[in-house]
Design a protein around this motif. Sequence first.
Motif, PDB file in Angstrom:
ATOM      1  N   GLY A  28       0.755  -1.223  -0.037  1.00 13.33           N
ATOM      2  CA  GLY A  28      -0.239   0.023   0.050  1.00 13.33           C
ATOM      3  C   GLY A  28       0.835   1.232   0.124  1.00 13.33           C
ATOM      4  O   GLY A  28       0.179   2.300  -0.045  1.00 13.33           O
ATOM      5  N   PHE A  29       2.086   1.096   0.029  1.00 18.47           N
ATOM      6  CA  PHE A  29       2.801   2.443  -0.003  1.00 18.47           C
ATOM      7  C   PHE A  29       2.718   3.010  -1.492  1.00 18.47           C
ATOM      8  O   PHE A  29       2.656   2.421  -2.463  1.00 18.47           O
ATOM      9  CB  PHE A  29       4.276   2.101   0.305  1.00 18.47           C
ATOM     10  CG  PHE A  29       4.798   1.640   1.779  1.00 18.47           C
ATOM     11  CD1 PHE A  29       4.564   2.767   2.702  1.00 18.47           C
ATOM     12  CD2 PHE A  29       4.767   0.565   2.033  1.00 18.47           C
ATOM     13  CE1 PHE A  29       4.862   2.478   4.099  1.00 18.47           C
ATOM     14  CE2 PHE A  29       5.132   0.399   3.403  1.00 18.47           C
ATOM     15  CZ  PHE A  29       4.942   1.353   4.473  1.00 18.47           C
ATOM     16  N   ARG A  30       3.003   4.339  -1.467  1.00 23.20           N
ATOM     17  CA  ARG A  30       2.813   5.055  -2.696  1.00 23.20           C
ATOM     18  C   ARG A  30       3.985   5.854  -2.952  1.00 23.20           C
ATOM     19  O   ARG A  30       4.115   6.656  -4.064  1.00 23.20           O
ATOM     20  CB  ARG A  30       1.722   5.996  -2.678  1.00 23.20           C
ATOM     21  CG  ARG A  30       0.236   5.257  -2.572  1.00 23.20           C
ATOM     22  CD  ARG A  30       0.001   4.180  -3.852  1.00 23.20           C
ATOM     23  NE  ARG A  30      -1.168   3.502  -3.790  1.00 23.20           N
ATOM     24  CZ  ARG A  30      -1.098   2.277  -3.551  1.00 23.20           C
ATOM     25  NH1 ARG A  30      -0.001   1.693  -3.334  1.00 23.20           N
ATOM     26  NH2 ARG A  30      -2.060   1.644  -3.715  1.00 23.20           N
ATOM     27  N   ALA A  31       5.250   5.617  -2.285  1.00 25.00           N
ATOM     28  CA  ALA A  31       6.583   6.207  -2.650  1.00 25.00           C
ATOM     29  C   ALA A  31       7.576   5.411  -1.862  1.00 25.00           C
ATOM     30  O   ALA A  31       7.342   4.563  -0.840  1.00 25.00           O
ATOM     31  CB  ALA A  31       6.421   7.707  -2.182  1.00 25.00           C
ATOM     32  N   VAL A  32       8.791   5.317  -2.110  1.00 24.07           N
ATOM     33  CA  VAL A  32       9.959   4.700  -1.421  1.00 24.07           C
ATOM     34  C   VAL A  32      11.208   5.725  -1.434  1.00 24.07           C
ATOM     35  O   VAL A  32      10.994   6.662  -2.091  1.00 24.07           O
ATOM     36  CB  VAL A  32      10.160   3.454  -2.253  1.00 24.07           C
ATOM     37  CG1 VAL A  32       9.188   2.471  -2.195  1.00 24.07           C
ATOM     38  CG2 VAL A  32      10.833   3.790  -3.662  1.00 24.07           C
ATOM     39  N   GLU A  33      12.060   5.475  -0.584  1.00 28.18           N
ATOM     40  CA  GLU A  33      13.111   5.652  -0.620  1.00 28.18           C
ATOM     41  C   GLU A  33      14.528   4.912  -0.282  1.00 28.18           C
ATOM     42  O   GLU A  33      13.955   3.792   0.416  1.00 28.18           O
ATOM     43  CB  GLU A  33      13.347   6.893   0.581  1.00 28.18           C
ATOM     44  CG  GLU A  33      13.160   6.614   2.088  1.00 28.18           C
ATOM     45  CD  GLU A  33      13.216   7.603   3.146  1.00 28.18           C
ATOM     46  OE1 GLU A  33      14.329   7.953   3.226  1.00 28.18           O
ATOM     47  OE2 GLU A  33      12.263   7.976   3.621  1.00 28.18           O
ATOM     48  N   PHE A  34      15.466   4.912  -0.540  1.00 28.04           N
ATOM     49  CA  PHE A  34      16.582   4.158  -0.229  1.00 28.04           C
ATOM     50  C   PHE A  34      17.773   5.094  -0.439  1.00 28.04           C
ATOM     51  O   PHE A  34      17.896   5.748  -1.212  1.00 28.04           O
ATOM     52  CB  PHE A  34      16.614   2.776  -1.051  1.00 28.04           C
ATOM     53  CG  PHE A  34      16.374   3.130  -2.539  1.00 28.04           C
ATOM     54  CD1 PHE A  34      17.340   3.326  -3.430  1.00 28.04           C
ATOM     55  CD2 PHE A  34      15.062   2.881  -3.039  1.00 28.04           C
ATOM     56  CE1 PHE A  34      17.130   3.415  -4.898  1.00 28.04           C
ATOM     57  CE2 PHE A  34      14.721   2.903  -4.289  1.00 28.04           C
ATOM     58  CZ  PHE A  34      15.832   3.319  -5.089  1.00 28.04           C
ATOM     59  N   PRO A  35      18.827   4.511   0.331  1.00 23.52           N
ATOM     60  CA  PRO A  35      20.085   5.586   0.548  1.00 23.52           C
ATOM     61  C   PRO A  35      21.098   5.431  -0.714  1.00 23.52           C
ATOM     62  O   PRO A  35      21.431   6.353  -1.173  1.00 23.52           O
ATOM     63  CB  PRO A  35      20.730   5.253   1.647  1.00 23.52           C
ATOM     64  CG  PRO A  35      20.274   3.906   2.003  1.00 23.52           C
ATOM     65  CD  PRO A  35      18.949   3.733   1.388  1.00 23.52           C
ATOM     66  N   SER A  36      21.115   4.162  -1.271  1.00 19.95           N
ATOM     67  CA  SER A  36      22.350   4.249  -2.064  1.00 19.95           C
ATOM     68  C   SER A  36      21.787   3.294  -3.404  1.00 19.95           C
ATOM     69  O   SER A  36      21.580   1.798  -3.474  1.00 19.95           O
ATOM     70  CB  SER A  36      23.399   3.232  -1.558  1.00 19.95           C
ATOM     71  OG  SER A  36      24.324   3.340  -2.495  1.00 19.95           O
ATOM     72  N   PRO A  37      21.646   3.770  -4.532  1.00 16.30           N
ATOM     73  CA  PRO A  37      20.932   3.129  -5.504  1.00 16.30           C
ATOM     74  C   PRO A  37      22.018   2.348  -6.508  1.00 16.30           C
ATOM     75  O   PRO A  37      21.932   1.811  -7.744  1.00 16.30           O
ATOM     76  CB  PRO A  37      20.362   4.110  -6.430  1.00 16.30           C
ATOM     77  CG  PRO A  37      21.076   5.606  -6.057  1.00 16.30           C
ATOM     78  CD  PRO A  37      21.424   5.523  -4.680  1.00 16.30           C
ATOM     79  N   ALA A  46      14.535   2.910 -12.433  1.00 16.47           N
ATOM     80  CA  ALA A  46      13.563   3.665 -12.938  1.00 16.47           C
ATOM     81  C   ALA A  46      12.346   2.926 -13.628  1.00 16.47           C
ATOM     82  O   ALA A  46      11.244   3.238 -13.319  1.00 16.47           O
ATOM     83  CB  ALA A  46      14.301   4.534 -14.039  1.00 16.47           C
ATOM     84  N   ASP A  47      12.709   1.863 -14.406  1.00 20.46           N
ATOM     85  CA  ASP A  47      11.972   0.978 -14.811  1.00 20.46           C
ATOM     86  C   ASP A  47      11.029   0.138 -13.836  1.00 20.46           C
ATOM     87  O   ASP A  47       9.716   0.221 -14.008  1.00 20.46           O
ATOM     88  CB  ASP A  47      12.371   0.003 -15.850  1.00 20.46           C
ATOM     89  CG  ASP A  47      12.970   0.367 -16.898  1.00 20.46           C
ATOM     90  OD1 ASP A  47      12.762   1.787 -17.348  1.00 20.46           O
ATOM     91  OD2 ASP A  47      13.713  -0.125 -17.767  1.00 20.46           O
ATOM     92  N   HIS A  48      11.826  -0.179 -12.691  1.00 18.21           N
ATOM     93  CA  HIS A  48      10.944  -1.007 -11.481  1.00 18.21           C
ATOM     94  C   HIS A  48      10.106  -0.058 -11.026  1.00 18.21           C
ATOM     95  O   HIS A  48       9.012  -0.528 -10.486  1.00 18.21           O
ATOM     96  CB  HIS A  48      11.726  -1.594 -10.839  1.00 18.21           C
ATOM     97  CG  HIS A  48      12.742  -2.954 -11.140  1.00 18.21           C
ATOM     98  ND1 HIS A  48      13.214  -3.304 -12.248  1.00 18.21           N
ATOM     99  CD2 HIS A  48      12.071  -4.038 -10.345  1.00 18.21           C
ATOM    100  CE1 HIS A  48      13.376  -4.385 -12.291  1.00 18.21           C
ATOM    101  NE2 HIS A  48      12.689  -5.053 -11.200  1.00 18.21           N
ATOM    102  N   ALA A  53       4.539   2.423 -10.135  1.00 17.35           N
ATOM    103  CA  ALA A  53       4.009   3.894  -9.930  1.00 17.35           C
ATOM    104  C   ALA A  53       4.428   4.206  -8.545  1.00 17.35           C
ATOM    105  O   ALA A  53       3.738   5.108  -7.690  1.00 17.35           O
ATOM    106  CB  ALA A  53       2.607   4.060  -9.934  1.00 17.35           C
ATOM    107  N   LEU A  54       5.993   4.088  -8.225  1.00 15.11           N
ATOM    108  CA  LEU A  54       6.456   4.628  -6.976  1.00 15.11           C
ATOM    109  C   LEU A  54       7.420   5.670  -7.365  1.00 15.11           C
ATOM    110  O   LEU A  54       8.425   5.218  -7.569  1.00 15.11           O
ATOM    111  CB  LEU A  54       7.039   3.375  -6.277  1.00 15.11           C
ATOM    112  CG  LEU A  54       6.008   2.226  -5.697  1.00 15.11           C
ATOM    113  CD1 LEU A  54       6.804   1.194  -5.097  1.00 15.11           C
ATOM    114  CD2 LEU A  54       5.087   2.833  -4.711  1.00 15.11           C
ATOM    115  N   PRO A  55       7.275   6.661  -6.826  1.00 14.06           N
ATOM    116  CA  PRO A  55       8.277   7.852  -6.970  1.00 14.06           C
ATOM    117  C   PRO A  55       9.278   7.589  -6.014  1.00 14.06           C
ATOM    118  O   PRO A  55       9.140   7.308  -4.827  1.00 14.06           O
ATOM    119  CB  PRO A  55       7.705   9.134  -6.696  1.00 14.06           C
ATOM    120  CG  PRO A  55       6.363   8.825  -5.678  1.00 14.06           C
ATOM    121  CD  PRO A  55       5.919   7.428  -6.269  1.00 14.06           C
TER     122      PRO A  55
END
Length: 249
Positions: A28-37, A46-48, A53-55
């Motif tokens: 149910g999350f509509r956005a994510v963050e992670f420190p090191s891509p 970006a494709d994933h 639909a997760l900014p």
Amino acid sequence: MLKFNAHLGFQFNELPFLQRIEAAAAAGFRAVEFPSPYEFDASLLADHLAQYALPLIQFAAPAGVTKGIAALQGKEEEFRAGLVQAARYAKVLACSDVHIMSGITTQGEAALSFGSNLEYAVKYFEDQGLRPLIEVISSKEMPGYYMSDFSKAQQVLETFPSIGLILDLYHAQLLTGDAAGVLARFYNRTVHVQIADCPGRHEPGTGSINFAALFAALEQYGYPGWIGCEYRPCDTTVASLDWLKQLSA
């Protein structure tokens, strides 16, 4: 209404990283963050993200083994090269906020190095259409981390008006015992909020922080940004989300 995003460095760790994106959306999350891509190709990430639909809310410039290099002497060239890499990822990932981590250091000239590198980062990111962020991280959680108290953050924010603050309420509580007071003091410069209960750094409801009061304060302030769930789930991530379901009910 407050908006909560998944932190894929802490949540869904029972899964390989790319599968965490799908799991966050399914939860149910509509956005994510992670420190090191940087372990992955930017276009693949970006494709994933687009598929579900997760900014991406924010990530960090390359940090190395010292949890950042901005406050380390003699690392200027590496720091600047990292900004270039971060800018490239930011554009592909459509994420304009980049965390500049100070790093773990005992060097006496750390303040000078940090100030000089931040000055460069501010100018470089301005040209790239990006915004640099800082975060106060408790030395109890990360021993030796330079940006480890809010007096240093205050000085940086006064010196560089374009820098935004990641306000981690767990670290605020751990450092001051008054996360609500820190929120009131720094709200005007806060562009992203992170949460975990204290002590333990687990989900809300497992410690002593009064999240009902903090969330009410954020709503009263009219906070428009995201709140990152940067906590270590006591069990599986999905099992740790009961607090969020109750809040949304």
